[in-house]
Design an enzyme around this catalytic site. Structure first.
Site, PDB file in Angstrom:
ATOM      1  CG  ASN A   9      -1.921   1.097   1.228  1.00 56.17           C
ATOM      2  OD1 ASN A   9      -1.584   2.249   0.987  1.00 56.17           O
ATOM      3  ND2 ASN A   9      -3.174   0.768   1.511  1.00 56.17           N
ATOM      4  CG  ASP A  11      -3.188   4.609   0.750  1.00 61.12           C
ATOM      5  OD1 ASP A  11      -3.172   4.480  -0.485  1.00 61.12           O
ATOM      6  OD2 ASP A  11      -4.103   4.165   1.461  1.00 61.12           O
ATOM      7  CG  HIS A  12       0.507   6.173   5.026  1.00 58.26           C
ATOM      8  ND1 HIS A  12      -0.360   7.181   5.409  1.00 58.26           N
ATOM      9  CD2 HIS A  12      -0.101   5.002   5.350  1.00 58.26           C
ATOM     10  CE1 HIS A  12      -1.432   6.645   5.975  1.00 58.26           C
ATOM     11  NE2 HIS A  12      -1.300   5.338   5.944  1.00 58.26           N
ATOM     12  CG  HIS A  45      -8.290   4.218   0.975  1.00 56.29           C
ATOM     13  ND1 HIS A  45      -8.517   4.026   2.321  1.00 56.29           N
ATOM     14  CD2 HIS A  45      -9.483   4.651   0.466  1.00 56.29           C
ATOM     15  CE1 HIS A  45      -9.773   4.315   2.607  1.00 56.29           C
ATOM     16  NE2 HIS A  45     -10.375   4.706   1.487  1.00 56.29           N
ATOM     17  NE  ARG A  47      -8.245   7.316   4.320  1.00 59.85           N
ATOM     18  CZ  ARG A  47      -9.053   6.877   5.274  1.00 59.85           C
ATOM     19  NH1 ARG A  47     -10.227   7.460   5.470  1.00 59.85           N
ATOM     20  NH2 ARG A  47      -8.711   5.860   6.033  1.00 59.85           N
ATOM     21  NE  ARG A  51      -7.893  11.186   5.444  1.00 62.16           N
ATOM     22  CZ  ARG A  51      -8.504  10.806   6.561  1.00 62.16           C
ATOM     23  NH1 ARG A  51      -7.828  10.135   7.476  1.00 62.16           N
ATOM     24  NH2 ARG A  51      -9.767  11.087   6.767  1.00 62.16           N
ATOM     25  CD  GLU A  72      -7.191  -0.361   0.993  1.00 62.97           C
ATOM     26  OE1 GLU A  72      -6.860  -1.425   1.529  1.00 62.97           O
ATOM     27  OE2 GLU A  72      -6.961   0.758   1.512  1.00 62.97           O
ATOM     28  CB  THR A 103      -9.473   1.775   7.354  1.00 62.53           C
ATOM     29  OG1 THR A 103      -9.265   2.445   6.108  1.00 62.53           O
ATOM     30  CG2 THR A 103     -10.768   0.995   7.289  1.00 62.53           C
ATOM     31  CD  GLU A 153      -7.095  -6.193   2.883  1.00 64.44           C
ATOM     32  OE1 GLU A 153      -6.237  -5.602   3.563  1.00 64.44           O
ATOM     33  OE2 GLU A 153      -7.382  -5.887   1.713  1.00 64.44           O
ATOM     34  CG  HIS A 189      -5.387  -1.941   9.645  1.00 65.60           C
ATOM     35  ND1 HIS A 189      -5.688  -0.894   8.798  1.00 65.60           N
ATOM     36  CD2 HIS A 189      -5.304  -1.392  10.874  1.00 65.60           C
ATOM     37  CE1 HIS A 189      -5.812   0.229   9.485  1.00 65.60           C
ATOM     38  NE2 HIS A 189      -5.569  -0.053  10.759  1.00 65.60           N
ATOM     39  N   GLY A 190      -1.877  -2.932  10.105  1.00 61.46           N
ATOM     40  CA  GLY A 190      -1.040  -2.917  11.288  1.00 61.46           C
ATOM     41  C   GLY A 190       0.027  -3.992  11.339  1.00 61.46           C
TER      42      GLY A 190
END
Length: 242
Positions: A9, A11-12, A45, A47, A51, A72, A103, A153, A189-190
């Site tokens: 991912n 995104d960041h 993702h 959004r 963001r 996503e 999320t 998922e 996630h995480g």
């Protein structure tokens, strides 16, 4: 067990770019580096508030990416229209609240069956592989199967934050139960180098989607090495036997 796929991912990377504005760092470049480092897919993702990932990022990913793109998205008409224009390999429907940092929790596929049905139908008609990001719960597996999605998922956040046997057992049970219903099981996630091994060992899992930790580690060791190290941690948890 079969080799577990890794979706990265990005995104960041866009989060860092948007904090200052401009073009750097470029999430599309990050996708290319992840590809070279052995990722099996890329997740982004888009959004509602843009963001991190932007519409322009999705345009470029669809034009330049050589791996499958997993988009996503929230179940909104705006996101549906964007998905239908771009037709990514996959679309993962996720819950989304404007005020959340990331999320939080899984999609209530059971409680939102009627509202999700038209979104799932339109995406599948367009040839997009639909997945739902859900809690590791049998009720949600059953709802996903009724909706006709091929993939779920599992939300690994509670396990990642607690790392307890109870949450791991929930993941194991949901993966086994969902696979028995004919669903392909993904998770994410995480997840980190330290906690991914026990999740990777769940035999029904086909793919993990991991982003924030990999991008964070990239600050210290570089993105390519971070992707390769995550790949190694996954493989250590699940030795390939065939």
């Amino acid at each position: 067990m079969k080799r577990l796929r890794l979706g990265v991912n990005i995104d960041h990377v866009a989060t860092i770019r948007n904090a200052r504005g401009g073009l750097h760092p470029d999430p599309v470049r990050a996708a290319a580096i992840a590809t070279e480092a052995g990722a099996d897919g890329v997740t982004a993702h888009l959004r509602e508030d843009r963001r991190h990932i932007t519409d322009g990022d999705i345009d470029r990913l669809m034009a330049e990416l050589t791996l499958p793109l997993n988009l996503e998205m929230a179940a909104t008409m705006e996101m549906l229209d964007i998905a239908l224009v771009h037709r990514p390999h996959a679309a993962c429907i996720v819950p989304e609240r404007r005020e959340e940092r990331t999320t939080e929790g899984g999609l209530d596929a059971a409680g939102q069956h009627n509202s999700l049905t038209p979104f799932v139908g339109r995406l599948r008609e367009a040839g997009i592989r639909v997945s739902l990001f859900v809690a590791p719960d049998r009720r949600q597996m059953e709802a996903a199967a009724r909706l006709g999605v091929p993939v779920v998922e599992l939300h690994t956040g509670p396990y990642a934050h607690d790392a307890g046997e109870r949450e791991l057992d929930r993941l194991r049970d949901a993966a086994e139960y969902g696979a028995g219903l004919g669903l392909e099981i993904h998770a994410g996630h995480g997840l980190t180098f330290d906690n991914v091994g026990l999740v990777a060992a769940i035999p029904q899992l086909a793919e993990l989607n991991i982003g924030h930790f990999i991008i964070g580690e990239a600050v210290f060791i570089g993105l390519g090495p971070a992707v390769r190290a995550m790949r190694a941690a996954m493989d250590a948890g699940r030795p390939v036997t065939g």
